[in-house]
Design a protein around this motif. Structure first.
Motif, short mmCIF file in Angstrom:
data_model
loop_
_atom_site.label_atom_id
_atom_site.label_comp_id
_atom_site.label_asym_id
_atom_site.label_seq_id
_atom_site.Cartn_x
_atom_site.Cartn_y
_atom_site.Cartn_z
N GLY A 195 0.80 -1.23 0.00
CA GLY A 195 0.00 0.00 0.00
C GLY A 195 0.82 1.27 0.00
N HIS A 196 2.12 1.18 -0.30
CA HIS A 196 2.99 2.36 -0.29
C HIS A 196 3.14 3.02 -1.65
CE1 HIS A 196 3.99 1.39 3.79
NE2 HIS A 196 4.52 0.23 3.46
N ALA A 197 2.59 2.42 -2.70
CA ALA A 197 2.71 2.99 -4.04
C ALA A 197 1.48 2.61 -4.84
CB ALA A 197 3.98 2.46 -4.72
N PRO A 198 1.11 3.43 -5.84
CA PRO A 198 -0.06 3.10 -6.65
C PRO A 198 0.25 2.02 -7.69
CG PRO A 198 0.90 5.16 -7.40
CD PRO A 198 1.67 4.75 -6.17
N ILE A 199 -0.78 1.29 -8.06
CA ILE A 199 -0.62 0.21 -9.04
C ILE A 199 -0.30 0.76 -10.43
CG2 ILE A 199 -3.06 0.06 -9.65
CD1 ILE A 199 -2.72 -3.01 -9.68
N THR A 200 -0.61 2.02 -10.66
CA THR A 200 -0.40 2.62 -11.99
C THR A 200 1.08 2.67 -12.36
OG1 THR A 200 -0.42 4.80 -10.95
CG2 THR A 200 -2.48 4.03 -11.93
N ARG A 201 1.96 2.56 -11.40
CA ARG A 201 3.40 2.62 -11.68
C ARG A 201 3.97 1.29 -12.16
NH1 ARG A 201 6.05 6.32 -6.97
NH2 ARG A 201 5.02 8.23 -7.59
N LEU A 202 3.16 0.24 -12.14
CA LEU A 202 3.65 -1.09 -12.50
C LEU A 202 3.40 -1.40 -13.97
CD1 LEU A 202 2.42 -3.21 -9.46
CD2 LEU A 202 4.64 -2.15 -9.79
N SER A 203 4.32 -2.16 -14.56
CA SER A 203 4.12 -2.65 -15.93
C SER A 203 3.14 -3.82 -15.89
CB SER A 203 5.46 -3.11 -16.51
OG SER A 203 5.90 -4.28 -15.85
N ASP A 204 2.76 -4.31 -17.06
CA ASP A 204 1.82 -5.43 -17.12
C ASP A 204 2.39 -6.68 -16.45
OD1 ASP A 204 0.01 -3.86 -18.42
OD2 ASP A 204 0.53 -4.58 -20.44
N ALA A 205 3.66 -6.96 -16.70
CA ALA A 205 4.29 -8.14 -16.08
C ALA A 205 4.34 -7.99 -14.57
CB ALA A 205 5.69 -8.35 -16.64
N GLU A 206 4.61 -6.77 -14.09
CA GLU A 206 4.66 -6.54 -12.64
C GLU A 206 3.27 -6.64 -12.03
OE1 GLU A 206 8.47 -3.48 -12.63
OE2 GLU A 206 6.44 -2.69 -12.81
N ARG A 207 2.25 -6.22 -12.76
CA ARG A 207 0.88 -6.36 -12.26
C ARG A 207 0.49 -7.83 -12.15
NH1 ARG A 207 -2.60 -1.46 -15.02
NH2 ARG A 207 -1.19 0.18 -14.34
N ALA A 208 0.95 -8.63 -13.10
CA ALA A 208 0.68 -10.07 -13.04
C ALA A 208 1.36 -10.68 -11.81
CB ALA A 208 1.17 -10.75 -14.32
N GLU A 209 2.58 -10.25 -11.54
CA GLU A 209 3.29 -10.72 -10.34
C GLU A 209 2.57 -10.26 -9.08
OE1 GLU A 209 6.12 -12.64 -8.05
OE2 GLU A 209 5.70 -12.79 -10.19
#
Length: 191
Positions: A121-135
């Motif tokens: 909860g320390h950073a927004p999900i918008t900063r992640l790439s698609d592969a990172e979101r899958a992880e």
């Protein structure tokens, strides 16, 4: 007598110096001792088997996605040495090289750190790439013992339910073909 105790140089030099008679004598003596030991079946080398290092490199490379360059840098050895050991081309290496490679521990990548920050909860999900979101999806699912779905994921991370469905689909696809997660490649042929 082992080659580790036999110096190939004289007391005046740290490296072999051509033309220095004591260096020549010590090098010749060292060579004779090695050949004699080999003839009697006591091959005395200053080398160690690289099988444990090869297995460790494979684990770091496959499971933790560390490149040979990163492994070499972390171990403080030449990148070529890591590549040759990993390929099996170099069955023996200096014991220090093997020890250094075995001492390399998998460091978390920047991607893993970013995913864990979002999960905490320390950073927004918008900063992640698609592969990172899958992880992120995989780690989030692992934390929950009860069945949770896309709606709960969407609420927790502030995304739409359809975005959560796409993230779940990407995670499932990456789980069936892990090499695609890092590269973004698909099995589809170009038209």
């Amino acid at each position: 007598m082992t080659t580790a105790t036999l110096r190939a140089t004289c007391d005046d030099h740290t490296r072999y110096v051509a033309g220095c008679r004591p260096c020549q004598q010590r090098t010749a003596n060292r060579g004779r001792t090695r050949r004699r030991a080999a003839a009697y079946g006591h091959i005395i080398t200053g080398h160690a088997d690289t099988t444990p290092a090869r297995e460790h490199i494979a684990a770091l490379h496959d499971q933790h996605r560390m490149s040979y360059r990163h492994i070499a840098y972390a171990a403080g050895v030449r990148r070529d040495a890591v590549r040759l050991i990993a390929n099996g081309s170099q069955p023996l290496a200096y014991p220090e090289t093997v020890r250094r490679i075995l001492a390399v521990s998998p460091a978390p990548s920047i991607d893993e750190i970013a995913v864990r920050r979002v999960l905490a909860g320390h950073a927004p999900i918008t900063r992640l790439s698609d592969a990172e979101r899958a992880e992120l999806w995989r780690l989030w699912r692992r934390q929950h013992t009860s069945p949770v779905g896309e709606a709960t994921f969407a609420r927790q991370f502030g995304v739409t339910k359809s975005d959560a469905g796409r993230i779940r689909y990407a995670a499932d696809r990456a789980a069936t073909n892990p090499s695609h997660a890092a590269t973004g490649r698909t099995n589809r042929k170009a038209a």
